[in-house]
Write a protein that holds these residues in place. Sequence first.
Motif, short mmCIF file in Angstrom:
data_model
loop_
_atom_site.label_atom_id
_atom_site.label_comp_id
_atom_site.label_asym_id
_atom_site.label_seq_id
_atom_site.Cartn_x
_atom_site.Cartn_y
_atom_site.Cartn_z
N UNK A 48 0.86 -1.18 0.00
CA UNK A 48 0.00 0.00 0.00
C UNK A 48 0.90 1.24 0.00
N UNK A 49 0.68 2.13 -0.95
CA UNK A 49 1.41 3.39 -1.01
C UNK A 49 0.46 4.52 -0.65
N UNK A 50 0.84 5.29 0.37
CA UNK A 50 0.05 6.45 0.80
C UNK A 50 0.81 7.70 0.38
N UNK A 51 0.22 8.49 -0.49
CA UNK A 51 0.89 9.66 -1.04
C UNK A 51 0.29 10.95 -0.49
N UNK A 52 1.16 11.84 -0.05
CA UNK A 52 0.83 13.19 0.36
C UNK A 52 0.00 13.26 1.64
N UNK A 53 -0.01 12.22 2.43
CA UNK A 53 -0.82 12.22 3.65
C UNK A 53 -0.30 13.21 4.69
N UNK A 54 0.99 13.51 4.68
CA UNK A 54 1.51 14.47 5.65
C UNK A 54 0.99 15.88 5.41
N UNK A 55 0.47 16.15 4.23
CA UNK A 55 -0.10 17.47 3.94
C UNK A 55 -1.41 17.72 4.67
N UNK A 56 -2.04 16.67 5.15
CA UNK A 56 -3.30 16.83 5.89
C UNK A 56 -3.08 17.47 7.25
N UNK A 57 -2.03 17.07 7.94
CA UNK A 57 -1.84 17.53 9.30
C UNK A 57 -0.37 17.81 9.64
#
Length: 111
Positions: A48-57
């Motif tokens: 599973x690749x999670x992209x740009x999730x750090x931009x949420x918080x």
Amino acid sequence: MTAIDYIKEGVSMFIAPEGTRNHAPEMLPFKPGSFKIAQRSDCAIVPVACLNTDSLYELHRPWSKSAKVAVIYGDPVYMDQLDPETRKRIAPYVQGIIQQMIVENKHLVEE
């Protein structure tokens, strides 16, 4: 019950193999122990690749912000279909798959 028992009962699990949050653009090395459950239960590993999730918080603490994110599911990896050397090095093997998924899909979160 152990995690292996749960997997054998049909329960799915999500494990983050980096072992901690990472704010750098490159992934941290995957912890090989995080793959022991799959090795001992003969279950598939779904990258599973999670992209740009750090931009949420993470990049805007203490506030949340809307952002484009993508969660990409790769093809399952079956331990019994891998050669012995790849099975021994399953952590970097799966990390390579996820890294390729990130590279191929980063256009989905670019603004």
